[in-house]
Design a protein around this motif. Structure first.
Motif, PDB file in Angstrom:
ATOM      1  N   PRO A 136       0.839  -1.214   0.000  1.00 51.34           N
ATOM      2  CA  PRO A 136       0.000   0.000   0.000  1.00 51.34           C
ATOM      3  C   PRO A 136       0.876   1.266   0.000  1.00 51.34           C
ATOM      4  O   PRO A 136       1.924   1.286   0.650  1.00 51.34           O
ATOM      5  N   VAL A 137       0.426   2.254  -0.736  1.00 47.35           N
ATOM      6  CA  VAL A 137       1.209   3.506  -0.836  1.00 47.35           C
ATOM      7  C   VAL A 137       1.146   4.236   0.502  1.00 47.35           C
ATOM      8  O   VAL A 137       0.053   4.523   1.006  1.00 47.35           O
ATOM      9  N   PRO A 138       2.313   4.519   1.121  1.00 53.01           N
ATOM     10  CA  PRO A 138       2.294   5.214   2.429  1.00 53.01           C
ATOM     11  C   PRO A 138       1.844   6.665   2.270  1.00 53.01           C
ATOM     12  O   PRO A 138       2.150   7.306   1.269  1.00 53.01           O
ATOM     13  N   ALA A 139       1.090   7.154   3.252  1.00 59.14           N
ATOM     14  CA  ALA A 139       0.570   8.530   3.189  1.00 59.14           C
ATOM     15  C   ALA A 139       1.712   9.538   3.340  1.00 59.14           C
ATOM     16  O   ALA A 139       2.650   9.332   4.111  1.00 59.14           O
ATOM     17  N   GLY A 140       1.599  10.627   2.571  1.00 63.12           N
ATOM     18  CA  GLY A 140       2.517  11.760   2.737  1.00 63.12           C
ATOM     19  C   GLY A 140       3.963  11.517   2.321  1.00 63.12           C
ATOM     20  O   GLY A 140       4.847  12.266   2.722  1.00 63.12           O
ATOM     21  N   VAL A 141       4.210  10.459   1.534  1.00 62.10           N
ATOM     22  CA  VAL A 141       5.590  10.192   1.096  1.00 62.10           C
ATOM     23  C   VAL A 141       5.718  10.533  -0.393  1.00 62.10           C
ATOM     24  O   VAL A 141       4.917  10.064  -1.212  1.00 62.10           O
ATOM     25  N   GLN A 142       6.689  11.364  -0.722  1.00 61.41           N
ATOM     26  CA  GLN A 142       6.959  11.675  -2.126  1.00 61.41           C
ATOM     27  C   GLN A 142       7.863  10.571  -2.679  1.00 61.41           C
ATOM     28  O   GLN A 142       8.946  10.344  -2.139  1.00 61.41           O
ATOM     29  N   PRO A 143       7.444   9.893  -3.746  1.00 68.32           N
ATOM     30  CA  PRO A 143       8.291   8.792  -4.238  1.00 68.32           C
ATOM     31  C   PRO A 143       9.467   9.287  -5.065  1.00 68.32           C
ATOM     32  O   PRO A 143       9.446  10.402  -5.592  1.00 68.32           O
ATOM     33  N   VAL A 144      10.468   8.433  -5.176  1.00 66.93           N
ATOM     34  CA  VAL A 144      11.487   8.637  -6.217  1.00 66.93           C
ATOM     35  C   VAL A 144      10.979   7.910  -7.464  1.00 66.93           C
ATOM     36  O   VAL A 144      10.077   7.061  -7.372  1.00 66.93           O
ATOM     37  N   LEU A 145      11.522   8.246  -8.624  1.00 62.81           N
ATOM     38  CA  LEU A 145      11.199   7.475  -9.833  1.00 62.81           C
ATOM     39  C   LEU A 145      12.388   6.584 -10.139  1.00 62.81           C
ATOM     40  O   LEU A 145      13.540   7.045 -10.153  1.00 62.81           O
ATOM     41  N   ARG A 146      12.131   5.297 -10.370  1.00 63.56           N
ATOM     42  CA  ARG A 146      13.189   4.360 -10.718  1.00 63.56           C
ATOM     43  C   ARG A 146      13.011   3.878 -12.158  1.00 63.56           C
ATOM     44  O   ARG A 146      11.886   3.710 -12.640  1.00 63.56           O
ATOM     45  N   PHE A 147      14.147   3.635 -12.804  1.00 61.33           N
ATOM     46  CA  PHE A 147      14.151   3.116 -14.164  1.00 61.33           C
ATOM     47  C   PHE A 147      14.033   1.594 -14.112  1.00 61.33           C
ATOM     48  O   PHE A 147      14.743   0.937 -13.354  1.00 61.33           O
ATOM     49  N   LYS A 148      13.145   1.045 -14.919  1.00 64.65           N
ATOM     50  CA  LYS A 148      12.949  -0.409 -14.968  1.00 64.65           C
ATOM     51  C   LYS A 148      14.079  -1.019 -15.795  1.00 64.65           C
ATOM     52  O   LYS A 148      13.990  -1.087 -17.031  1.00 64.65           O
ATOM     53  N   ASN A 149      15.128  -1.388 -15.127  1.00 69.49           N
ATOM     54  CA  ASN A 149      16.274  -1.954 -15.852  1.00 69.49           C
ATOM     55  C   ASN A 149      15.884  -3.318 -16.441  1.00 69.49           C
ATOM     56  O   ASN A 149      15.185  -4.092 -15.774  1.00 69.49           O
ATOM     57  N   PRO A 150      16.313  -3.632 -17.666  1.00 70.82           N
ATOM     58  CA  PRO A 150      15.997  -4.942 -18.226  1.00 70.82           C
ATOM     59  C   PRO A 150      16.516  -6.063 -17.309  1.00 70.82           C
ATOM     60  O   PRO A 150      17.550  -5.893 -16.652  1.00 70.82           O
ATOM     61  N   GLN A 151      15.807  -7.170 -17.284  1.00 71.87           N
ATOM     62  CA  GLN A 151      16.246  -8.311 -16.471  1.00 71.87           C
ATOM     63  C   GLN A 151      16.768  -9.411 -17.393  1.00 71.87           C
ATOM     64  O   GLN A 151      16.206  -9.657 -18.458  1.00 71.87           O
ATOM     65  N   GLY A 152      17.856 -10.036 -16.977  1.00 78.38           N
ATOM     66  CA  GLY A 152      18.474 -11.075 -17.812  1.00 78.38           C
ATOM     67  C   GLY A 152      19.274 -10.460 -18.949  1.00 78.38           C
ATOM     68  O   GLY A 152      19.144  -9.279 -19.272  1.00 78.38           O
ATOM     69  N   GLY A 153      20.148 -11.265 -19.534  1.00 78.34           N
ATOM     70  CA  GLY A 153      20.958 -10.787 -20.658  1.00 78.34           C
ATOM     71  C   GLY A 153      22.092  -9.886 -20.206  1.00 78.34           C
ATOM     72  O   GLY A 153      22.328  -9.705 -19.000  1.00 78.34           O
ATOM     73  N   VAL A 154      22.794  -9.328 -21.179  1.00 73.88           N
ATOM     74  CA  VAL A 154      23.953  -8.471 -20.873  1.00 73.88           C
ATOM     75  C   VAL A 154      23.858  -7.145 -21.614  1.00 73.88           C
ATOM     76  O   VAL A 154      23.149  -7.045 -22.622  1.00 73.88           O
ATOM     77  N   VAL A 155      24.546  -6.168 -21.075  1.00 68.26           N
ATOM     78  CA  VAL A 155      24.783  -4.905 -21.801  1.00 68.26           C
ATOM     79  C   VAL A 155      26.227  -4.986 -22.262  1.00 68.26           C
ATOM     80  O   VAL A 155      27.126  -5.191 -21.433  1.00 68.26           O
ATOM     81  N   ALA A 156      26.449  -4.832 -23.558  1.00 66.53           N
ATOM     82  CA  ALA A 156      27.820  -4.942 -24.075  1.00 66.53           C
ATOM     83  C   ALA A 156      28.110  -3.777 -25.011  1.00 66.53           C
ATOM     84  O   ALA A 156      27.214  -3.283 -25.696  1.00 66.53           O
ATOM     85  N   TRP A 157      29.346  -3.311 -24.974  1.00 65.43           N
ATOM     86  CA  TRP A 157      29.764  -2.310 -25.967  1.00 65.43           C
ATOM     87  C   TRP A 157      31.252  -2.490 -26.267  1.00 65.43           C
ATOM     88  O   TRP A 157      32.008  -2.988 -25.439  1.00 65.43           O
TER      89      TRP A 157
END
Length: 461
Positions: A136-157
């Motif tokens: 449940p969303v707590p009263a009076g709390v300002q949330p942060v925004l989080r990025f939904k990082n991909p799950q599984g696999g790799v990041v390569a460059w």
């Protein structure tokens, strides 16, 4: 082929030093070498530590070194509306979600993970997933925004310095990309900027390697391909520590004040992490003809002020006397001395024995201001035995045509008349006229001094 667009994106949280400016030199050189464009961006979102004075040193230092930018400076704080618009789009697309975990909860989570010998990281409590019910969303709390990082696999460059780098997505947690007050965070702003500014190559310090996989995932979430990355090894100070303000690194502009030439600085900095065969001394034009990303070094480079002084001395010797005089004139003015038309000739005569324009100005000052002869050298060289010859020389110089040849002839006459060798007369004259026994050829030095000054100083014997 797409036009190359590079950027330098310093944060104005301290005065820019040589380690930082080298991270500007390579993207600038790559843009210039390929007919591309170089963008200056000021990452000033750290309001507590950013200062206008630091911004001024960045712009002044780059202008001094001739690292001209085609666009900017852009300031991140002036782009907040744009970031917030992109955040809103990402929220709608499901790439971002609000997280209500408090700092106390986050700290407790980390402590539990560390106690269990796990890597401390956000556990996805508030990450929406199909079939998952959120707390449940707590009263009076300002949330942060989080990025939904991909799950599984790799990041390569394929890094242009380090080669192939691969990071497993499971190593990366869901990054906070906006704080409770809505202000976006660094890794997010950088990606939006690089997209909006069409950056093709990011050439930056290797302290950013850990940010890169996160940034690549944000690029892809926004439907864009990331730029080419080149992560430069650290510049170490003379003690082998990472160059930083805390370790006594000087602001770039201080090197200007200490009499270094911009061409020499560019030459020296270029070699801190890049090479062209065994070439040590080269012009800016040669550097741009040779520069590419294939010869960037992989190991940390160490700053060496002795080597820098040597490089500066080589550029000083090769420099046009008129151009050099303009720089020396500025150094003289700092000491309240105004030069005249003799200065280019003075620079031409003394530049071979100097490694900075400050050293050259020190010599030039003897032609424009009073001098105090070195006491030890005066005692050694201005002796009773030589005083008659000095008086004779002063007499001959009264009616002498004031040029090198005539002065040289007068000196020879005095040597012959008194049975002296050149050093026996030249040393005391130099001490009296220039303050020191070591100078270039005596006739050349005296010819550049004013006749009355020479006669007056010889009288002090």
């Amino acid at each position: 082929m797409t036009q190359v667009r590079t950027r330098f994106a310093p944060s104005p949280t301290g005065f820019i030093h040589l380690g930082n400016i080298r991270s500007a030199l390579y993207p600038w050189a790559f843009a210039r070498a390929t007919g591309g464009e170089f963008i200056l961006r000021i990452e000033d979102t750290d309001l507590e530590r950013s200062s206008q004075a630091a911004v001024d040193v960045i712009i002044e230092g780059m202008a001094w070194l001739g690292l001209d930018h085609d666009e900017g400076p852009f300031y991140q704080m002036q782009r907040m509306d744009r970031y917030k618009a992109v955040l809103a789009d990402m929220l709608e697309a499901g790439h971002v979600y609000p997280c209500y975990m408090s700092m106390a909860e986050l700290d407790a989570l980390r402590e539990r993970q560390m106690a269990a010998k796990e890597k401390p990281r956000y556990d996805g409590t508030w990450r929406p997933e199909p079939g998952k019910s959120l707390p449940p969303v707590p009263a009076g709390v300002q949330p942060v925004l989080r990025f939904k990082n991909p799950q599984g696999g790799v990041v390569a460059w394929e890094d242009k310095v380090k080669g192939l780098i691969e990071i497993r997505n499971d190593e990366l947690d869901d990054l906070v990309i906006a704080r409770p007050d809505g202000t976006p965070t660094y890794n997010f702003c950088v990606v939006v900027d690089d997209i909006d500014m069409s950056i093709t190559h990011v050439i930056r310090g290797d302290d950013h390697v850990n940010n890169t996989p996160r940034q690549i995932n944000i690029f892809r979430a926004l439907g864009k391909e990331p730029p080419v990355y080149a992560h430069l090894p650290t510049v170490l100070n003379e003690l082998g520590e990472k160059m930083s303000k805390r370790n006594g690194a000087k602001p770039v502009t201080q090197f200007r004040d200490e009499g270094y030439l911009p061409e020499a600085m560019v030459n020296y900095l270029a070699r801190l992490g890049w090479s062209h065969g065994d070439d040590e001394i080269f012009s800016r034009q040669q550097f741009l003809e040779w520069f590419n990303l294939d010869h960037l070094g992989r190991s940390a480079a160490q700053f060496d002020e002795t080597k820098l002084r040597w490089v500066n001395a080589q550029h000083l010797k090769a420099m046009d006397d008129e151009a050099l005089a303009a720089l020396v004139s500025t150094q003289l003015l700092r000491n309240g001395i105004t030069a005249d038309e003799r200065l280019p000739h003075i620079c031409g005569l003394f530049k071979d024995r100097c490694d900075t324009t400050v050293a050259l100005a020190h010599w030039a000052a003897a032609f424009y201001a009073d001098i105090t002869p070195n006491a030890e050298e005066r005692t050694q060289h201005v002796t009773d035995a030589v005083r008659p010859a000095l008086a004779d020389l002063a007499e001959k110089l009264v009616d002498c045509v004031w040029d090198k040849a005539s002065i040289g002839a007068a000196i020879k006459e005095v040597l012959t008349a008194h049975g002296l060798k050149m050093p026996q007369l030249a040393m005391p004259v130099r001490v009296l006229v220039m303050g020191t026994a070591q100078t270039p050829s005596l006739d050349a030095v005296l010819a550049l001094q004013k006749q009355q000054t020479v006669l007056q100083r010889l009288k002090n014997a």
